[in-house]
Scaffold this motif. Structure first.
Motif, mmCIF file in Angstrom:
data_model
loop_
_atom_site.group_PDB
_atom_site.id
_atom_site.type_symbol
_atom_site.label_atom_id
_atom_site.label_comp_id
_atom_site.label_asym_id
_atom_site.label_seq_id
_atom_site.Cartn_x
_atom_site.Cartn_y
_atom_site.Cartn_z
ATOM 1 N N MET A 1 -0.960 -13.110 -7.762
ATOM 2 C CA MET A 1 -1.922 -12.629 -6.790
ATOM 3 C C MET A 1 -1.353 -12.874 -5.396
ATOM 4 O O MET A 1 -0.816 -13.940 -5.126
ATOM 5 N N LYS A 2 -1.496 -11.876 -4.547
ATOM 6 C CA LYS A 2 -1.079 -11.999 -3.156
ATOM 7 C C LYS A 2 -2.318 -11.864 -2.273
ATOM 8 O O LYS A 2 -3.305 -11.232 -2.658
ATOM 9 N N ILE A 3 -2.259 -12.444 -1.090
ATOM 10 C CA ILE A 3 -3.396 -12.387 -0.169
ATOM 11 C C ILE A 3 -3.742 -10.934 0.168
ATOM 12 O O ILE A 3 -4.892 -10.606 0.408
ATOM 13 N N THR A 4 -2.765 -10.036 0.138
ATOM 14 C CA THR A 4 -3.024 -8.625 0.442
ATOM 15 C C THR A 4 -3.812 -7.928 -0.661
ATOM 16 O O THR A 4 -4.331 -6.836 -0.441
ATOM 17 N N ASP A 5 -3.914 -8.546 -1.837
ATOM 18 C CA ASP A 5 -4.719 -7.981 -2.929
ATOM 19 C C ASP A 5 -6.218 -8.206 -2.705
ATOM 20 O O ASP A 5 -7.040 -7.641 -3.407
ATOM 21 N N LEU A 6 -6.564 -9.058 -1.745
ATOM 22 C CA LEU A 6 -7.972 -9.323 -1.435
ATOM 23 C C LEU A 6 -8.417 -8.266 -0.432
ATOM 24 O O LEU A 6 -8.342 -8.440 0.780
ATOM 25 N N ASP A 7 -8.880 -7.124 -0.956
ATOM 26 C CA ASP A 7 -9.123 -5.949 -0.120
ATOM 27 C C ASP A 7 -10.590 -5.544 0.009
ATOM 28 O O ASP A 7 -10.885 -4.452 0.479
ATOM 29 N N HIS A 8 -11.507 -6.403 -0.380
ATOM 30 C CA HIS A 8 -12.944 -6.131 -0.257
ATOM 31 C C HIS A 8 -13.620 -7.259 0.515
ATOM 32 O O HIS A 8 -13.385 -8.436 0.218
ATOM 33 N N VAL A 9 -14.458 -6.895 1.476
ATOM 34 C CA VAL A 9 -15.287 -7.905 2.142
ATOM 35 C C VAL A 9 -16.442 -8.202 1.198
ATOM 36 O O VAL A 9 -17.183 -7.291 0.804
ATOM 37 N N CYS A 10 -16.584 -9.448 0.804
ATOM 38 C CA CYS A 10 -17.590 -9.858 -0.173
ATOM 39 C C CYS A 10 -18.649 -10.729 0.493
ATOM 40 O O CYS A 10 -18.321 -11.687 1.185
ATOM 41 N N SER A 11 -19.897 -10.387 0.245
ATOM 42 C CA SER A 11 -21.016 -11.219 0.680
ATOM 43 C C SER A 11 -21.411 -12.078 -0.505
ATOM 44 O O SER A 11 -21.876 -11.558 -1.527
ATOM 45 N N LEU A 12 -21.214 -13.385 -0.404
ATOM 46 C CA LEU A 12 -21.571 -14.315 -1.472
ATOM 47 C C LEU A 12 -22.986 -14.800 -1.215
ATOM 48 O O LEU A 12 -23.273 -15.362 -0.154
ATOM 49 N N SER A 65 -9.028 -20.081 -2.408
ATOM 50 C CA SER A 65 -9.606 -21.368 -2.799
ATOM 51 C C SER A 65 -9.996 -22.133 -1.537
ATOM 52 O O SER A 65 -9.153 -22.656 -0.825
ATOM 53 N N THR A 66 -11.298 -22.139 -1.255
ATOM 54 C CA THR A 66 -11.832 -22.855 -0.094
ATOM 55 C C THR A 66 -12.967 -23.758 -0.577
ATOM 56 O O THR A 66 -13.476 -23.601 -1.684
ATOM 57 N N ALA A 67 -13.367 -24.682 0.287
ATOM 58 C CA ALA A 67 -14.481 -25.569 -0.068
ATOM 59 C C ALA A 67 -15.745 -24.757 -0.327
ATOM 60 O O ALA A 67 -16.502 -25.051 -1.251
ATOM 61 N N GLN A 68 -15.989 -23.727 0.492
ATOM 62 C CA GLN A 68 -17.184 -22.897 0.282
ATOM 63 C C GLN A 68 -17.115 -22.153 -1.044
ATOM 64 O O GLN A 68 -18.091 -22.095 -1.784
ATOM 65 N N ALA A 69 -15.980 -21.574 -1.355
ATOM 66 C CA ALA A 69 -15.848 -20.796 -2.594
ATOM 67 C C ALA A 69 -16.036 -21.671 -3.831
ATOM 68 O O ALA A 69 -16.529 -21.197 -4.846
ATOM 69 N N LYS A 70 -15.686 -22.940 -3.726
ATOM 70 C CA LYS A 70 -15.846 -23.842 -4.869
ATOM 71 C C LYS A 70 -17.307 -24.173 -5.149
ATOM 72 O O LYS A 70 -17.630 -24.703 -6.203
ATOM 73 N N THR A 71 -18.225 -23.847 -4.234
ATOM 74 C CA THR A 71 -19.655 -24.114 -4.444
ATOM 75 C C THR A 71 -20.358 -22.984 -5.187
ATOM 76 O O THR A 71 -21.522 -23.118 -5.551
ATOM 77 N N GLU A 89 -19.887 -17.307 -14.249
ATOM 78 C CA GLU A 89 -19.290 -18.600 -14.554
ATOM 79 C C GLU A 89 -18.876 -19.300 -13.264
ATOM 80 O O GLU A 89 -18.811 -18.698 -12.209
ATOM 81 N N GLN A 90 -18.577 -20.586 -13.393
ATOM 82 C CA GLN A 90 -18.055 -21.365 -12.269
ATOM 83 C C GLN A 90 -16.666 -20.833 -11.904
ATOM 84 O O GLN A 90 -15.936 -20.369 -12.780
ATOM 85 N N PRO A 91 -16.269 -20.930 -10.648
ATOM 86 C CA PRO A 91 -14.911 -20.511 -10.260
ATOM 87 C C PRO A 91 -13.848 -21.341 -10.971
ATOM 88 O O PRO A 91 -14.015 -22.539 -11.168
ATOM 89 N N ARG A 92 -12.771 -20.666 -11.379
ATOM 90 C CA ARG A 92 -11.630 -21.338 -12.020
ATOM 91 C C ARG A 92 -10.411 -21.192 -11.123
ATOM 92 O O ARG A 92 -10.107 -20.089 -10.678
ATOM 93 N N PRO A 93 -9.689 -22.264 -10.850
ATOM 94 C CA PRO A 93 -8.486 -22.151 -10.018
ATOM 95 C C PRO A 93 -7.365 -21.433 -10.770
ATOM 96 O O PRO A 93 -7.234 -21.562 -11.987
ATOM 97 N N THR A 94 -6.569 -20.687 -10.014
ATOM 98 C CA THR A 94 -5.383 -20.065 -10.598
ATOM 99 C C THR A 94 -4.324 -21.151 -10.796
ATOM 100 O O THR A 94 -4.482 -22.274 -10.326
ATOM 101 N N ASP A 95 -3.246 -20.812 -11.483
ATOM 102 C CA ASP A 95 -2.202 -21.800 -11.764
ATOM 103 C C ASP A 95 -1.626 -22.406 -10.491
ATOM 104 O O ASP A 95 -1.304 -23.592 -10.458
ATOM 105 N N ASP A 96 -1.502 -21.610 -9.432
ATOM 106 C CA ASP A 96 -0.940 -22.137 -8.184
ATOM 107 C C ASP A 96 -1.993 -22.806 -7.296
ATOM 108 O O ASP A 96 -1.669 -23.319 -6.238
ATOM 109 N N ARG A 97 -3.252 -22.786 -7.723
ATOM 110 C CA ARG A 97 -4.380 -23.413 -7.029
ATOM 111 C C ARG A 97 -4.670 -22.840 -5.647
ATOM 112 O O ARG A 97 -5.413 -23.401 -4.876
ATOM 113 N N MET A 98 -4.094 -21.675 -5.336
ATOM 114 C CA MET A 98 -4.346 -21.035 -4.041
ATOM 115 C C MET A 98 -5.587 -20.143 -4.077
ATOM 116 O O MET A 98 -6.176 -19.849 -3.044
ATOM 117 N N PHE A 99 -5.964 -19.706 -5.281
ATOM 118 C CA PHE A 99 -7.077 -18.782 -5.445
ATOM 119 C C PHE A 99 -8.043 -19.290 -6.507
ATOM 120 O O PHE A 99 -7.692 -20.132 -7.320
#
Length: 111
Positions: A1-12, A65-71, A89-99
């Motif tokens: 996963m690359k940061i450029t793949d995050l192409d949608h503004v999401c309202s959580l 992977s941010t503190a807010q996203a982990k909630t 489901e609860q968020p799961r970290p990717t193998d590199d823990r960046m997402f």
């Protein structure tokens, strides 16, 4: 996963119960935060096909992977691109823990 793949503004959004003034509890969603996310729609597999036949589209939402996203919890929803998705489901970290990856399912926007 690359940061450029995050192409949608999401309202959580989190479901919050409030009193309707008549002694009844009414659940409604309130935005907690916004972030960029990427969707990978699932295909194949018996459970996925069953969901698609019931007009539900399962997907994996990827967020930084941010503190807010982990909630984020299963009673939340995500609104992106005019569609609403239930968090399953609860968020799961990717193998590199960046997402974080979250199983979501498309629902009607009022749902």
């Amino acid at each position: 996963m690359k940061i450029t793949d995050l192409d949608h503004v999401c309202s959580l959004q989190e479901r919050v119960e409030a009193d309707d003034g008549y002694g009844n509890k009414r659940g409604d969603f309130q935005e907690v935060f916004r972030d960029w996310g990427g969707f990978r729609f699932l295909r194949g597999g018996e459970g996925v096909i069953e969901s698609r036949l019931a007009s539900k589209q399962p997907a994996i939402l990827t967020l930084r992977s941010t503190a807010q996203a982990k909630t984020i919890a299963p009673h939340w929803r995500v609104v992106a691109g005019g569609r609403a998705y239930e968090v399953k489901e609860q968020p799961r970290p990717t193998d590199d823990r960046m997402f974080l990856e979250i199983l979501v399912e498309a629902v009607p926007i009022g749902g």
